[in-house]
Design an enzyme around this catalytic site. Structure first.
Site, PDB file in Angstrom:
ATOM      1  N   SER A  47       3.596   9.701  12.458  1.00 43.88           N
ATOM      2  CA  SER A  47       5.052   9.681  12.543  1.00 43.88           C
ATOM      3  C   SER A  47       5.532  10.473  13.755  1.00 43.88           C
ATOM      4  CB  SER A  47       5.649  10.262  11.260  1.00 43.88           C
ATOM      5  OG  SER A  47       7.049  10.100  11.242  1.00 43.88           O
ATOM      6  N   HIS A  55       4.471  16.190   8.543  1.00 45.22           N
ATOM      7  CA  HIS A  55       3.673  15.048   8.090  1.00 45.22           C
ATOM      8  C   HIS A  55       2.199  15.262   8.395  1.00 45.22           C
ATOM      9  CE1 HIS A  55       6.673  12.248   6.640  1.00 45.22           C
ATOM     10  NE2 HIS A  55       7.424  12.454   7.712  1.00 45.22           N
ATOM     11  N   GLN A  81       9.244  16.263  11.118  1.00 51.23           N
ATOM     12  CA  GLN A  81       8.203  15.313  11.523  1.00 51.23           C
ATOM     13  C   GLN A  81       6.851  15.997  11.585  1.00 51.23           C
ATOM     14  OE1 GLN A  81       8.620  11.907  11.890  1.00 51.23           O
ATOM     15  NE2 GLN A  81      10.575  12.509  10.985  1.00 51.23           N
ATOM     16  N   HIS A  91       1.015 -41.512  19.142  1.00 43.95           N
ATOM     17  CA  HIS A  91       2.309 -40.853  18.986  1.00 43.95           C
ATOM     18  C   HIS A  91       3.441 -41.791  19.427  1.00 43.95           C
ATOM     19  CE1 HIS A  91      -0.067 -37.222  18.561  1.00 43.95           C
ATOM     20  NE2 HIS A  91       1.022 -36.475  18.375  1.00 43.95           N
ATOM     21  N   GLN A 132     -10.744  -0.361   0.938  1.00 45.06           N
ATOM     22  CA  GLN A 132     -11.103  -1.222  -0.189  1.00 45.06           C
ATOM     23  C   GLN A 132      -9.878  -1.795  -0.890  1.00 45.06           C
ATOM     24  OE1 GLN A 132     -11.710   2.025   0.140  1.00 45.06           O
ATOM     25  NE2 GLN A 132     -11.715   3.148  -1.797  1.00 45.06           N
ATOM     26  N   GLU A 150       9.479   6.108  17.354  1.00 43.46           N
ATOM     27  CA  GLU A 150       9.717   5.593  15.995  1.00 43.46           C
ATOM     28  C   GLU A 150      11.129   5.959  15.534  1.00 43.46           C
ATOM     29  OE1 GLU A 150       7.852   6.158  11.478  1.00 43.46           O
ATOM     30  OE2 GLU A 150       7.398   7.597  13.070  1.00 43.46           O
ATOM     31  N   HIS A 151      11.445   7.241  15.602  1.00 46.96           N
ATOM     32  CA  HIS A 151      12.781   7.742  15.259  1.00 46.96           C
ATOM     33  C   HIS A 151      13.427   8.309  16.520  1.00 46.96           C
ATOM     34  CE1 HIS A 151      10.241   8.432  11.592  1.00 46.96           C
ATOM     35  NE2 HIS A 151      11.257   7.825  11.010  1.00 46.96           N
ATOM     36  N   ASN A 159      -3.581   5.673   6.032  1.00 50.60           N
ATOM     37  CA  ASN A 159      -4.341   6.442   7.003  1.00 50.60           C
ATOM     38  C   ASN A 159      -5.050   5.524   8.002  1.00 50.60           C
ATOM     39  OD1 ASN A 159      -6.611   5.415   5.689  1.00 50.60           O
ATOM     40  ND2 ASN A 159      -7.012   7.298   4.553  1.00 50.60           N
ATOM     41  N   TYR A 173       0.857  -1.182   0.000  1.00 54.71           N
ATOM     42  CA  TYR A 173       0.000   0.000   0.000  1.00 54.71           C
ATOM     43  C   TYR A 173       0.893   1.231   0.000  1.00 54.71           C
ATOM     44  CZ  TYR A 173      -3.798   3.193   0.741  1.00 54.71           C
ATOM     45  OH  TYR A 173      -4.701   4.201   0.573  1.00 54.71           O
ATOM     46  N   ASP A 219      14.748   8.772   5.643  1.00 53.26           N
ATOM     47  CA  ASP A 219      13.441   8.792   4.992  1.00 53.26           C
ATOM     48  C   ASP A 219      13.560   8.553   3.493  1.00 53.26           C
ATOM     49  OD1 ASP A 219      11.921   9.187   7.241  1.00 53.26           O
ATOM     50  OD2 ASP A 219      11.809  11.363   7.032  1.00 53.26           O
TER      51      ASP A 219
END
Length: 421
Positions: free
Chosen positions: A234, A259, A256, A410, A188, A317-318, A211, A126, A351
Site C-alpha cells: 500500500s 500496513h 500507510q 464471408h 492454494q 495508489e492513494h 501477499n 480472497y 479505507d
C-alpha cells in the site's frame, strides 16, 4: 525517514520512492508448484498444503458451517456491527452508481446493435487473515459483486489454528448473507477457486488483496480466470503546502506505513516549509503508536508543477491533496488510484466507511488500471439484429471487405442475406 529533493531529478526521486517497497522475492517456483499440486490433487492437495504451511488440519468438507458464521455475527460488538453496516450501506450506494446497463441503438442502415450486461455466475474473493482480522476487505470485495448481480460469492481466508476464519471476517460474511466461506489462504486458495474442487466452487473471477504468494498465483492464472489486478504494498502520496497541519500529515503517512511489508507514505512538500514540523510529528507519533517510520519520505518540491509531474510519473495508489483549491487541482490529476480532496479527506475514511473502494492499483498500475468496481464482476455481450432492409443495405460493403481479405465464404454469407446471389 527518507529526505528527498525533487531537484535531484524526477526519475531519481521516483526510483528512490519505489525502492521503499522491497522486491517480492523469487516466489514464482513455489507458487507454480502449489498450483500444480492443487490442479492434480484437488481438495487433498489443498488440505496437504494448508497442513504444511499453516499447521492446520482441515476436515474433508472444509466449508465453514453457516451456523458458525451466524454465531460470529451474533457475537460481534454492537458498535463494530453498526460501523460495518454503515460502511456496507455507503459502499452499496457508491457502487450502484457505476453498475452497467444493457442498451440497444438503431444505426443508419437499420441494424440494431447493443450490449447485454451479464453478471458473472461465481466470484471468488480472497480476504487476508491469519493472525489479523479484516472485515473491511469482505465488504470492499463482496458489495460490488452483489451490486453486479453475481449469483454466488465464495470467500477464502487464511485459517486460524482451530480451522475457523477470523471472527470479523466470518461476521462480515454473515452480515452480507455470504455462506460459502473456506478457511484456506495463500496460493492454494487462489488455485482452488480457479480450478474448482469438490469443496470449493470454480470461480469466474478472483478479486481481493493478498501477499506476494497470492499475487503471484493470480498472475500465473491470468487467462484461466479473470482477476481484479495484481496488488502490491500500500502507498500514499500527499501533496501539501504551507497551510497544512503537520500532525494530520504525520498521521496519514503513518497510517500507510503501519500496513508493513513495504507500505510507504510520501509527503510532497511544496514550498519547503513542512519538512521540519512533519518530521518531528512523525517521530513523535511513531514512538507513541509503535509504528516503524522507515518507509516514510518527505520530498522537497520547488513548486506545484514539479509536484504534479512527480505524481503523474509515480501514479500513487492513494493521493491526498492538502491544499485550499483541491477541487480545481483535480483536473490536473490523471494517474492515481483514488484522490482525496481537501485536508479533512484522510485515506483512512475511504479505507473503511466513506463509500469508495479501498481495493486500488498499486506499484504504478494506476497509469492504466482502476480500483475494484462492479465492472470486474460483469461481462458485456455484443448484440446485433438485422432485417431484410438493413441486410440489403450492409451486404455490399461487408462483401467488399471480405473479398479484399480473401474470405469468400464471408462475402457469400452476407450476399445471401440480401438475396444478392
Amino acid at each position: 525517514m527518507l529526505d528527498l529533493d525533487l531537484r535531484d531529478g524526477l526519475e531519481t526521486t521516483v526510483s528512490r520512492l519505489r525502492s521503499l517497497a522491497p522486491a517480492a522475492g523469487d516466489v514464482r517456483r513455489v507458487v507454480s508448484d502449489i498450483l500444480d499440486m492443487v490442479e492434480r490433487g484437488g481438495d487433498e492437495a489443498v488440505r496437504g498444503v494448508t497442513h504444511r504451511l499453516d499447521r492446520v488440519d482441515l476436515p474433508g468438507d472444509y466449508r465453514r458451517p453457516p451456523a458458525a458464521l451466524s454465531s460470529a455475527l451474533a457475537a460481534l460488538d454492537a458498535e463494530l456491527r453498526a460501523a460495518l453496516e454503515l460502511a456496507a450501506a455507503n459502499l452499496r450506494a457508491f457502487h450502484e452508481r457505476e453498475a452497467g446497463v444493457s442498451w440497444r441503438e438503431t444505426l443508419p442502415q437499420g441494424q440494431v446493435v447493443g450490449q447485454e450486461v451479464v453478471p458473472l455466475r461465481v466470484a471468488g474473493l480472497y480476504v487476508p487473515g491469519g493472525r489479523a482480522d479484516y472485515p473491511s476487505s469482505v465488504l470492499m470485495t463482496a458489495v460490488p459483486a452483489q451490486v453486479a448481480g453475481v449469483e454466488r460469492i465464495v470467500v477464502c481466508s487464511p485459517p486460524r489454528r482451530d480451522g475457523s476464519v477470523a471472527p470479523g471476517v466470518a461476521a462480515a460474511c454473515a452480515l452480507l448473507g455470504i455462506d460459502s466461506v473456506y478457511p484456506v489462504g495463500g496460493a492454494q486458495a487462489v488455485a482452488a477457486m480457479a480450478r474448482g474442487t469438490d469443496c470449493v466452487p470454480r470461480c469466474d473471477v478472483i478479486a481481493g488483496p493478498g501477499n506476494a504468494y497470492v499475487t503471484e498465483a493470480k498472475r500465473q492464472l491470468i487467462g484461466r480466470v479473470a482477476i481484479d489486478g495484481l496488488a502490491g504494498p500500500s502507498e500514499v502520496m500527499i501533496l501539501a503546502d504551507a497551510g497544512a497541519d503537520a500532525e494530520w500529515l504525520a498521521a496519514d503517512l503513518l497510517a500507510q506505513a503501519e500496513h508493513g511489508a513495504g507500505a510507504m507514505g510520501a509527503l510532497l512538500d511544496v514550498g519547503g516549509e513542512l519538512a521540519a514540523p512533519v518530521a518531528a510529528a512523525v517521530a513523535d507519533l511513531a514512538a507513541r503508536l509503535a509504528i516503524v517510520s522507515d518507509n516514510v519520505a518527505i520530498v522537497d518540491c520547488p513548486d506545484r508543477d514539479a509536484a504534479l509531474a512527480l505524481i503523474d510519473r509515480f501514479a500513487p495508489e492513494h493521493l491526498e491533496l492538502h491544499v485550499d483549491d483541491a477541487d480545481e487541482l483535480l483536473s490536473e490529476i490523471r494517474t492515481a488510484g483514488a484522490v482525496f480532496l481537501g485536508r479533512r479527506s484522510a485515506t483512512a475514511f475511504a479505507d473503511y466507511v466513506a463509500g469508495t473502494n479501498h481495493v486500488l492499483p498499486t506499484g504504478g498500475a494506476a497509469r492504466h488500471s482502476q480500483g475494484l468496481s462492479v465492472g470486474h464482476f460483469q461481462r458485456r455481450m455484443s448484440v446485433m439484429a438485422l432485417d431484410a432492409s438493413s441486410a440489403t443495405r450492409l451486404a455490399p460493403a461487408a462483401a467488399t471487405i471480405a473479398e479484399e481479405e480473401g474470405l469468400t465464404a464471408h462475402a457469400l454469407s452476407a450476399r445471401l442475406r440480401a438475396g444478392a446471389v
